[in-house]
Design a protein around this motif. Structure first.
Motif, PDB file in Angstrom:
ATOM      1  N   ASN A  76      -4.479  20.764  97.845  1.00  0.00           N
ATOM      2  CA  ASN A  76      -4.014  20.776  99.236  1.00  0.00           C
ATOM      3  C   ASN A  76      -4.489  19.487  99.906  1.00  0.00           C
ATOM      4  OD1 ASN A  76      -3.327  21.238 101.871  1.00  0.00           O
ATOM      5  ND2 ASN A  76      -4.664  23.008 102.166  1.00  0.00           N
ATOM      6  N   PRO A  77      -3.627  18.491 100.042  1.00  0.00           N
ATOM      7  CA  PRO A  77      -4.075  17.176 100.529  1.00  0.00           C
ATOM      8  C   PRO A  77      -4.345  17.136 102.024  1.00  0.00           C
ATOM      9  CG  PRO A  77      -1.697  17.152 100.238  1.00  0.00           C
ATOM     10  CD  PRO A  77      -2.168  18.508  99.763  1.00  0.00           C
ATOM     11  N   LEU A  78      -3.921  18.163 102.751  1.00  0.00           N
ATOM     12  CA  LEU A  78      -4.017  18.091 104.205  1.00  0.00           C
ATOM     13  C   LEU A  78      -5.448  18.218 104.706  1.00  0.00           C
ATOM     14  CD1 LEU A  78      -2.432  17.894 106.851  1.00  0.00           C
ATOM     15  CD2 LEU A  78      -2.213  20.387 106.813  1.00  0.00           C
ATOM     16  N   THR A  79      -6.215  19.146 104.130  1.00  0.00           N
ATOM     17  CA  THR A  79      -7.555  19.444 104.659  1.00  0.00           C
ATOM     18  C   THR A  79      -8.460  18.225 104.621  1.00  0.00           C
ATOM     19  OG1 THR A  79      -7.312  21.713 103.854  1.00  0.00           O
ATOM     20  CG2 THR A  79      -9.522  20.997 104.480  1.00  0.00           C
ATOM     21  N   SER A  80      -8.534  17.557 103.484  1.00  0.00           N
ATOM     22  CA  SER A  80      -9.434  16.412 103.359  1.00  0.00           C
ATOM     23  C   SER A  80      -8.994  15.263 104.256  1.00  0.00           C
ATOM     24  CB  SER A  80      -9.507  15.946 101.902  1.00  0.00           C
ATOM     25  OG  SER A  80      -8.207  15.664 101.400  1.00  0.00           O
ATOM     26  N   ARG A  81      -7.682  15.084 104.436  1.00  0.00           N
ATOM     27  CA  ARG A  81      -7.204  14.015 105.316  1.00  0.00           C
ATOM     28  C   ARG A  81      -7.546  14.300 106.773  1.00  0.00           C
ATOM     29  NH1 ARG A  81      -3.508  13.815 101.096  1.00  0.00           N
ATOM     30  NH2 ARG A  81      -2.776  11.716 100.515  1.00  0.00           N
ATOM     31  N   VAL A  82      -7.340  15.541 107.184  1.00  0.00           N
ATOM     32  CA  VAL A  82      -7.687  15.912 108.558  1.00  0.00           C
ATOM     33  C   VAL A  82      -9.182  15.728 108.793  1.00  0.00           C
ATOM     34  CG1 VAL A  82      -7.833  17.845 110.182  1.00  0.00           C
ATOM     35  CG2 VAL A  82      -5.747  17.485 108.848  1.00  0.00           C
ATOM     36  N   LEU A  83      -9.984  16.113 107.818  1.00  0.00           N
ATOM     37  CA  LEU A  83     -11.439  16.028 107.944  1.00  0.00           C
ATOM     38  C   LEU A  83     -11.902  14.582 108.106  1.00  0.00           C
ATOM     39  CD1 LEU A  83     -14.223  17.397 107.842  1.00  0.00           C
ATOM     40  CD2 LEU A  83     -14.145  17.183 105.364  1.00  0.00           C
ATOM     41  N   VAL A  84     -11.474  13.698 107.210  1.00  0.00           N
ATOM     42  CA  VAL A  84     -11.948  12.309 107.292  1.00  0.00           C
ATOM     43  C   VAL A  84     -11.347  11.599 108.498  1.00  0.00           C
ATOM     44  CG1 VAL A  84     -12.385  12.152 104.820  1.00  0.00           C
ATOM     45  CG2 VAL A  84     -10.153  11.455 105.701  1.00  0.00           C
ATOM     46  N   PRO A 100      -4.870  13.524 116.151  1.00  0.00           N
ATOM     47  CA  PRO A 100      -5.664  14.257 115.152  1.00  0.00           C
ATOM     48  C   PRO A 100      -5.326  15.741 115.081  1.00  0.00           C
ATOM     49  CG  PRO A 100      -7.008  13.698 117.061  1.00  0.00           C
ATOM     50  CD  PRO A 100      -5.711  12.962 117.216  1.00  0.00           C
ATOM     51  N   GLU A 101      -4.727  16.289 116.135  1.00  0.00           N
ATOM     52  CA  GLU A 101      -4.364  17.702 116.114  1.00  0.00           C
ATOM     53  C   GLU A 101      -2.959  17.924 115.555  1.00  0.00           C
ATOM     54  OE1 GLU A 101      -2.587  15.897 119.629  1.00  0.00           O
ATOM     55  OE2 GLU A 101      -4.588  15.819 118.740  1.00  0.00           O
ATOM     56  N   ASN A 127     -17.803  16.422  96.656  1.00  0.00           N
ATOM     57  CA  ASN A 127     -17.917  17.869  96.881  1.00  0.00           C
ATOM     58  C   ASN A 127     -18.027  18.197  98.370  1.00  0.00           C
ATOM     59  OD1 ASN A 127     -17.981  20.544  96.027  1.00  0.00           O
ATOM     60  ND2 ASN A 127     -20.230  20.582  95.928  1.00  0.00           N
ATOM     61  N   TRP A 128     -17.166  17.582  99.157  1.00  0.00           N
ATOM     62  CA  TRP A 128     -17.061  17.822 100.594  1.00  0.00           C
ATOM     63  C   TRP A 128     -18.320  17.421 101.370  1.00  0.00           C
ATOM     64  CZ3 TRP A 128     -12.273  18.981 102.249  1.00  0.00           C
ATOM     65  CH2 TRP A 128     -11.381  19.529 101.319  1.00  0.00           C
ATOM     66  N   SER A 129     -19.060  16.470 100.864  1.00  0.00           N
ATOM     67  CA  SER A 129     -20.261  16.006 101.567  1.00  0.00           C
ATOM     68  C   SER A 129     -19.871  15.064 102.704  1.00  0.00           C
ATOM     69  CB  SER A 129     -21.198  15.276 100.596  1.00  0.00           C
ATOM     70  OG  SER A 129     -22.236  14.613 101.303  1.00  0.00           O
TER      71      SER A 129
END
Length: 360
Positions: A76-84, A100-101, A127-129
């Protein structure tokens, strides 16, 4: 009723927390015609995610655990992109995707798509650090740029989209209030419990609110009460996020009300006096006190011109003040002598300065 009193006595002995719990047997869900609860149509629906997104990971259970696995799945590429993107926004002031929203079709395109993809891959590799990604950003040349103006770059990229300089970042209201309390020596870093428990239901009830929320705490601003229709003044004036709606970024304004708050609010006047008293308690000469004041408020020593000018201004101001005055926020007959008043005015002037409010 007796059982109500018995329950109330029992309730005093433990803390209750509302949590979600899986049903032993999930309810049957169907599409509702025009959203009417009593007009179900078609066959029962199976748990899953919206059809335009990636499906649930293999062997993921069809419940909240499966949804969590889908959200954090490397597929799921969306979560990591939104996070960073949020991390970049926090560090630099502007996000790579400036909505960002909204990463959808109605949102803006990323200014640096390759960079967004790279950072997203790095957070997955670690690992999501969050610390590892923030460290990599902080060690970059881009993070270490100054905000120095460049006419040629300004002509090509006036909005600094290409990051040729650092953004000037204004303190958030939380950071501003905490810094003022830290300078006066009053900031209490102890975690606190509820700052609205005394309000009961009155804070949000219909009708006149006769029991208004308090803000006279020395705790960190993050613990202040956030009541939708009655924000603390410092949050309301300095662009706190609208508590009525979800928002990806706070507004940024420069309006007279902000300077008027710094110059006229009881909080700022009282903390300026406390800062002045803290400085005067140090057994220093006038120039040493000026250095101490600059260190507490601006986190730097004054240069030679600032040292001379501020020392002389305080001396002249103390001579012009005719008599002691009542301290802002003081109790009873507490007064502030002429010299302390002069130092408090100097402290408040530094608190109201652009250098204190904006990280350059």
């Amino acid at each position: 009723a007796a059982w109500v009193r018995e329950y109330e006595e029992l309730e005093k002995g433990f803390t209750t927390t509302l949590v979600a719990k899986e049903l032993a047997k999930p309810r049957v869900t169907r599409v509702l015609h025009r959203g009417e609860y009593n007009q179900p149509t078609g066959d029962p629906l199976q748990p899953g995610v919206i059809s335009v997104a990636n499906p649930l990971p293999r062997n993921a259970p069809p419940n909240r655990l499966g949804l969590a696995q889908w959200i954090t799945s490397p597929e799921n590429p969306l979560t990591s992109r939104v996070l960073v993107n949020r991390i970049w926004q926090r560090v630099f002031g502007d996000a790579l995707v400036r909505t960002p929203e909204d990463f959808g079709l109605q949102g803006e395109q990323p200014t640096h798509p390759e960079l967004l993809d790279y950072l997203a891959s790095r957070v997955l590799a670690h690992n999501w650090s969050l610390k590892s990604v923030i460290r990599e950003i902080a060690l970059s040349r881009t993070f270490q740029l100054s905000s120095e103006h460049n006419e040629e770059a300004q002509a090509v990229d006036p909005e600094n989209t290409l990051l040729w300089r650092a953004h000037r970042l204004r303190k958030s209201p939380e950071a501003l209030r905490d810094t003022v309390l830290h300078a006066s020596g009053r900031l209490d870093l102890t975690p606190v419990g509820s700052t609205v428990a005394y309000l009961g239901d009155q804070a949000t009830a219909v009708g006149a609110n006769k029991n208004r929320r308090r803000t006279d705490y020395a705790c960190r601003t993050v613990y202040l009460p956030v009541i939708r229709n009655d924000l603390p003044e410092v949050l309301d004036v300095f662009d706190f996020a609208d508590p009525h709606v979800a928002t990806g970024g706070r507004p940024e304004t420069l309006v007279p009300a902000q300077q008027l708050y710094l110059l006229n609010s009881e909080f700022m006047m009282a903390e300026s006096i406390r800062t002045a008293e803290r400085i005067m308690n140090d057994q220093l000469d006038p120039e040493g006190r000026v250095r101490r004041m600059y260190g507490l408020i601006l986190n730097r020593p004054p240069d030679s011109a600032e040292l001379a000018d501020m020392t002389e201004w305080i001396r002249q101001t103390a001579e012009q003040i005719k008599e002691p005055s009542e301290a802002a926020g003081a109790k009873g007959d507490d007064t502030v002598d002429r010299v302390t008043q002069a130092w408090a005015l100097a402290c408040q002037a530094l608190f109201a300065s652009s250098e204190f409010q904006i990280a350059d």
